[in-house]
Write an enzyme that holds these catalytic residues in place. Structure first.
Site, PDB file in Angstrom:
ATOM      1  N   ARG A  15      57.296  48.852  59.693  1.00 40.81           N
ATOM      2  CA  ARG A  15      56.821  50.155  59.240  1.00 40.81           C
ATOM      3  C   ARG A  15      56.190  50.944  60.389  1.00 40.81           C
ATOM      4  O   ARG A  15      55.272  50.466  61.051  1.00 40.81           O
ATOM      5  CB  ARG A  15      55.774  49.954  58.135  1.00 40.81           C
ATOM      6  CG  ARG A  15      55.066  51.212  57.694  1.00 40.81           C
ATOM      7  CD  ARG A  15      55.991  52.126  56.939  1.00 40.81           C
ATOM      8  NE  ARG A  15      55.287  53.252  56.327  1.00 40.81           N
ATOM      9  CZ  ARG A  15      55.906  54.256  55.722  1.00 40.81           C
ATOM     10  NH1 ARG A  15      57.226  54.280  55.658  1.00 40.81           N
ATOM     11  NH2 ARG A  15      55.219  55.239  55.179  1.00 40.81           N
ATOM     12  N   GLN A  34      44.927  47.388  61.469  1.00 42.95           N
ATOM     13  CA  GLN A  34      45.894  46.549  60.740  1.00 42.95           C
ATOM     14  C   GLN A  34      45.792  45.089  61.219  1.00 42.95           C
ATOM     15  O   GLN A  34      45.834  44.156  60.422  1.00 42.95           O
ATOM     16  CB  GLN A  34      47.308  47.099  60.957  1.00 42.95           C
ATOM     17  CG  GLN A  34      48.363  46.532  60.009  1.00 42.95           C
ATOM     18  CD  GLN A  34      48.384  47.241  58.663  1.00 42.95           C
ATOM     19  OE1 GLN A  34      47.495  48.018  58.347  1.00 42.95           O
ATOM     20  NE2 GLN A  34      49.396  46.974  57.869  1.00 42.95           N
ATOM     21  N   GLN A  35      45.625  44.916  62.524  1.00 42.83           N
ATOM     22  CA  GLN A  35      45.484  43.555  63.076  1.00 42.83           C
ATOM     23  C   GLN A  35      44.206  42.900  62.555  1.00 42.83           C
ATOM     24  O   GLN A  35      44.207  41.734  62.151  1.00 42.83           O
ATOM     25  CB  GLN A  35      45.433  43.615  64.606  1.00 42.83           C
ATOM     26  CG  GLN A  35      46.723  44.101  65.234  1.00 42.83           C
ATOM     27  CD  GLN A  35      46.539  44.569  66.666  1.00 42.83           C
ATOM     28  OE1 GLN A  35      45.525  44.273  67.314  1.00 42.83           O
ATOM     29  NE2 GLN A  35      47.516  45.292  67.177  1.00 42.83           N
ATOM     30  N   ARG A  37      42.652  43.482  59.889  1.00 46.50           N
ATOM     31  CA  ARG A  37      42.714  43.190  58.456  1.00 46.50           C
ATOM     32  C   ARG A  37      43.587  41.976  58.156  1.00 46.50           C
ATOM     33  O   ARG A  37      43.315  41.235  57.202  1.00 46.50           O
ATOM     34  CB  ARG A  37      43.278  44.408  57.710  1.00 46.50           C
ATOM     35  CG  ARG A  37      42.319  45.585  57.673  1.00 46.50           C
ATOM     36  CD  ARG A  37      43.026  46.861  57.265  1.00 46.50           C
ATOM     37  NE  ARG A  37      43.584  46.800  55.928  1.00 46.50           N
ATOM     38  CZ  ARG A  37      44.466  47.667  55.447  1.00 46.50           C
ATOM     39  NH1 ARG A  37      44.891  48.661  56.191  1.00 46.50           N
ATOM     40  NH2 ARG A  37      44.919  47.557  54.222  1.00 46.50           N
ATOM     41  N   GLY A 110      52.061  52.034  49.953  1.00 45.15           N
ATOM     42  CA  GLY A 110      52.728  52.242  48.653  1.00 45.15           C
ATOM     43  C   GLY A 110      53.799  51.199  48.395  1.00 45.15           C
ATOM     44  O   GLY A 110      54.021  50.801  47.244  1.00 45.15           O
ATOM     45  N   GLU A 133      40.138  25.268  36.025  1.00 45.76           N
ATOM     46  CA  GLU A 133      39.610  24.058  36.708  1.00 45.76           C
ATOM     47  C   GLU A 133      38.148  24.250  37.103  1.00 45.76           C
ATOM     48  O   GLU A 133      37.665  23.610  38.040  1.00 45.76           O
ATOM     49  CB  GLU A 133      40.447  23.691  37.944  1.00 45.76           C
ATOM     50  CG  GLU A 133      41.949  23.562  37.719  1.00 45.76           C
ATOM     51  CD  GLU A 133      42.308  22.477  36.720  1.00 45.76           C
ATOM     52  OE1 GLU A 133      41.483  21.575  36.503  1.00 45.76           O
ATOM     53  OE2 GLU A 133      43.407  22.558  36.145  1.00 45.76           O
TER      54      GLU A 133
HETATM   55  C1  FAD Z   1      44.909  30.850  32.913  1.00 48.81           C
HETATM   56  C2  FAD Z   1      43.974  29.805  32.413  1.00 48.81           C
HETATM   57  C3  FAD Z   1      44.450  28.557  32.076  1.00 48.81           C
HETATM   58  C4  FAD Z   1      43.609  27.561  31.588  1.00 48.81           C
HETATM   59  N1  FAD Z   1      44.128  26.351  31.273  1.00 48.81           N
HETATM   60  C5  FAD Z   1      43.321  25.387  30.747  1.00 48.81           C
HETATM   61  C6  FAD Z   1      43.845  24.109  30.379  1.00 48.81           C
HETATM   62  O1  FAD Z   1      45.046  23.843  30.540  1.00 48.81           O
HETATM   63  N2  FAD Z   1      43.011  23.183  29.843  1.00 48.81           N
HETATM   64  C7  FAD Z   1      41.685  23.446  29.636  1.00 48.81           C
HETATM   65  O2  FAD Z   1      40.971  22.584  29.143  1.00 48.81           O
HETATM   66  N3  FAD Z   1      41.170  24.651  29.996  1.00 48.81           N
HETATM   67  C8  FAD Z   1      41.930  25.626  30.543  1.00 48.81           C
HETATM   68  N4  FAD Z   1      41.414  26.856  30.879  1.00 48.81           N
HETATM   69  C9  FAD Z   1      39.989  27.096  30.627  1.00 48.81           C
HETATM   70  C10 FAD Z   1      39.178  27.069  31.914  1.00 48.81           C
HETATM   71  O3  FAD Z   1      38.981  25.769  32.389  1.00 48.81           O
HETATM   72  C11 FAD Z   1      37.845  27.769  31.640  1.00 48.81           C
HETATM   73  O4  FAD Z   1      38.129  29.122  31.341  1.00 48.81           O
HETATM   74  C12 FAD Z   1      36.915  27.691  32.838  1.00 48.81           C
HETATM   75  O5  FAD Z   1      36.441  26.374  33.039  1.00 48.81           O
HETATM   76  C13 FAD Z   1      35.684  28.615  32.685  1.00 48.81           C
HETATM   77  O6  FAD Z   1      35.022  28.334  31.506  1.00 48.81           O
HETATM   78  P1  FAD Z   1      34.768  29.472  30.423  1.00 48.81           P
HETATM   79  O7  FAD Z   1      36.020  30.244  30.209  1.00 48.81           O
HETATM   80  O8  FAD Z   1      34.135  28.818  29.270  1.00 48.81           O
HETATM   81  O9  FAD Z   1      33.759  30.442  31.164  1.00 48.81           O
HETATM   82  P2  FAD Z   1      32.206  30.549  30.874  1.00 48.81           P
HETATM   83  O10 FAD Z   1      31.567  29.218  31.145  1.00 48.81           O
HETATM   84  O11 FAD Z   1      31.977  31.162  29.564  1.00 48.81           O
HETATM   85  O12 FAD Z   1      31.800  31.560  32.024  1.00 48.81           O
HETATM   86  C14 FAD Z   1      31.715  32.972  31.833  1.00 48.81           C
HETATM   87  C15 FAD Z   1      30.942  33.571  32.991  1.00 48.81           C
HETATM   88  O13 FAD Z   1      29.615  33.067  32.975  1.00 48.81           O
HETATM   89  C16 FAD Z   1      29.266  32.506  34.222  1.00 48.81           C
HETATM   90  N5  FAD Z   1      28.472  31.282  34.029  1.00 48.81           N
HETATM   91  C17 FAD Z   1      28.664  30.296  33.130  1.00 48.81           C
HETATM   92  N6  FAD Z   1      27.767  29.319  33.300  1.00 48.81           N
HETATM   93  C18 FAD Z   1      26.987  29.685  34.339  1.00 48.81           C
HETATM   94  C19 FAD Z   1      25.885  29.082  35.007  1.00 48.81           C
HETATM   95  N7  FAD Z   1      25.408  27.884  34.678  1.00 48.81           N
HETATM   96  N8  FAD Z   1      25.358  29.729  36.062  1.00 48.81           N
HETATM   97  C20 FAD Z   1      25.822  30.920  36.429  1.00 48.81           C
HETATM   98  N9  FAD Z   1      26.843  31.547  35.841  1.00 48.81           N
HETATM   99  C21 FAD Z   1      27.440  30.941  34.805  1.00 48.81           C
HETATM  100  C22 FAD Z   1      30.588  32.171  34.907  1.00 48.81           C
HETATM  101  O14 FAD Z   1      30.460  32.272  36.320  1.00 48.81           O
HETATM  102  C23 FAD Z   1      31.534  33.210  34.354  1.00 48.81           C
HETATM  103  O15 FAD Z   1      31.514  34.344  35.182  1.00 48.81           O
HETATM  104  C24 FAD Z   1      42.234  27.848  31.414  1.00 48.81           C
HETATM  105  C25 FAD Z   1      41.741  29.096  31.783  1.00 48.81           C
HETATM  106  C26 FAD Z   1      42.588  30.068  32.279  1.00 48.81           C
HETATM  107  C27 FAD Z   1      42.017  31.415  32.664  1.00 48.81           C
END
Ligand code: FAD
Length: 385
Positions: A15, A34-35, A37, A110, A133
């Site tokens: 580009r 650009q570099q 970044r 873009g 996770e």
């Molecule tokens: C695409 C996707 C796939 C998934 N697949 C699976 C699956 O296959 N199996 C499964 O079991 N789960 C699955 N999950 C669930 C996932 O593991 C949880 O969403 C994740 O562990 C976060 O927990 P929560 O959603 O209850 O968030 P919450 O614990 O409700 O967190 C909400 C917010 O509060 C904050 N918060 C919570 N506790 C604290 C604390 N102690 N201190 C500070 N801040 C805090 C967090 O940082 C976050 O911003 C999936 C989630 C997604 C998005």
């Protein structure tokens, strides 16, 4: 992250935009901005790849221990240490990937936004890594809890801290490291990764001591341990977990360059790999300048100047090798599936061809009449409602 970088770096080399008066337009990759970044993220992708590979081998060793019925203290310590490292690494790598992908999207202007070029898809695919996770901010607390427990073991029980992966062995030299200062006097000094590795050791120890003090202060104020820990996260335990994994990551790469790894680095690759390591290490360190000043590790105006000038020099030098570095690790064009990220560098031709292949591209949309049969001016006044 690597796929987005392949697209952005290859496209930036093709580009052209603006240029000196009367001259040809300049490839955007030649612009300093650009570099600055893109090159740190290219360096990050190499350093993180090495980190992931070596950590995986540590995990394999741990699994072999389990399968062999190893019930030694060392095996238990190894499990705890791997757990602490991967908790922080998960958050750290997810965030770097998120930032890298977004920077790549914007670096392609873009065309980065076009669905067919796939950066948007990559960004969406990567997004849940921040949450699943274990939410990043929550999972980091497992790492800081582990680190605080090691400090407590040393202080309260006089325990010698030697962990199987040696990720915090420098805790034994805590007093000496905390009294030391930034070692670089010149840009060339900054290029030496050992200088940055030492700065990171100081950062980890400083944040560890400060986090423990913060936690104690909260407890002393009458809070229960749950509340005290929650109120010691921002600026303390959270940053501690991140600098710990940054140190582990950078240190492993440094050890590879020093030949302390099982795999020797070929001589002809050493210079460029060294540049990638130094760039990533300095770029990461630059984000902690406030803490370095606050704790007295750096003083005066020279250190930030040296660090930033070194980053700019390395960005320039890595840019010259960036296409080769991308080609060496890129997925195939078929897998990348991005017209502007194709390895042939024919971004515009590929984009045009991709558009032509879109089904019904030459057909009128079925709603075209709605645009042709425009409403008559004043038609609403004749309504019979
Ligand atoms: C695409 C996707 C796939 C998934 N697949 C699976 C699956 O296959 N199996 C499964 O079991 N789960 C699955 N999950 C669930 C996932 O593991 C949880 O969403 C994740 O562990 C976060 O927990 P929560 O959603 O209850 O968030 P919450 O614990 O409700 O967190 C909400 C917010 O509060 C904050 N918060 C919570 N506790 C604290 C604390 N102690 N201190 C500070 N801040 C805090 C967090 O940082 C976050 O911003 C999936 C989630 C997604 C998005």
């Amino acid at each position: 992250m690597m796929s987005a970088l392949c697209i952005a770096v290859r496209y930036s080399a093709v580009r052209r935009q603006f240029g000196p008066p009367g001259g040809e337009e300049t490839p955007v990759l030649e612009y300093q901005l650009q570099q600055w970044r893109l090159m740190p993220y290219l360096a990050a992708s190499y350093v993180l790849e090495h980190f992931a590979n070596t950590l995986f081998m540590d995990f394999v060793a741990f699994q072999i221990g389990i399968m062999g019925g190893d019930t030694s203290d060392r095996q238990a310590d190894l499990g705890r240490e791997i757990h602490a490292i991967v908790c922080a690494a998960k958050a750290y790598c997810a965030w770097i990937g998120r930032d890298a992908i977004q920077e790549c999207r914007e670096a392609c202007g873009g065309h980065g936004y076009f669905y067919v070029n796939r950066i948007g898809t990559i960004r969406n695919d990567h997004d849940p890594n921040m949450t699943f996770e274990g939410d990043n901010n929550v999972i980091l607390q497992q790492t800081s809890n582990y680190l605080l427990s090691l400090l407590a073991a040393k202080r309260n029980r006089g325990q010698e801290i030697t962990t199987p992966l040696e990720s915090l062995d420098f805790l034994e030299n805590m007093d000496e490291i905390l009294q030391s200062q930034f070692r670089a006097q010149s840009i060339d000094d900054c290029m030496n990764m050992e200088v940055v590795v030492h700065a990171y050791k100081w950062l980890v120890l400083k944040l560890l001591v400060d986090s423990a003090a913060r936690l104690q202060k909260e407890l002393d104020s009458g809070k229960d341990s749950f509340s005290a820990r929650n109120d010691s996260q921002a600026y303390y335990c959270r940053t501690l977990a991140l600098v710990y994994v940054e140190h582990a990551n950078i240190n492993r790469y440094y050890q590879m360059l020093q030949g302390e790894d099982d795999e020797a680095v070929p001589d002809d690759l050493h210079p460029v790999l060294q540049k990638l390591g130094s760039l990533f290490a300095l770029w990461s360190l630059e984000k902690h300048i406030a803490t370095l000043y606050q704790g007295g590790y750096i003083t005066g105006s020279a250190p930030p100047y040296l660090i930033r000038e070194s980053i700019l020099r390395l960005c320039r030098e890595v840019k010259d090798e960036s296409i080769a570095l991308i080609d060496a690790v890129a997925p195939t064009d078929f897998v990348l599936d991005s017209p502007i990220g194709h390895s042939d560098g024919q971004a515009y031709k590929n984009l045009y061809s991709a558009m032509l292949q879109t089904p019904d591209v030459f057909k009128r949309p079925d709603w075209w009449k709605e645009f042709v049969n425009k409403p008559l001016v004043g038609a609403l006044r004749q309504a019979k409602l």
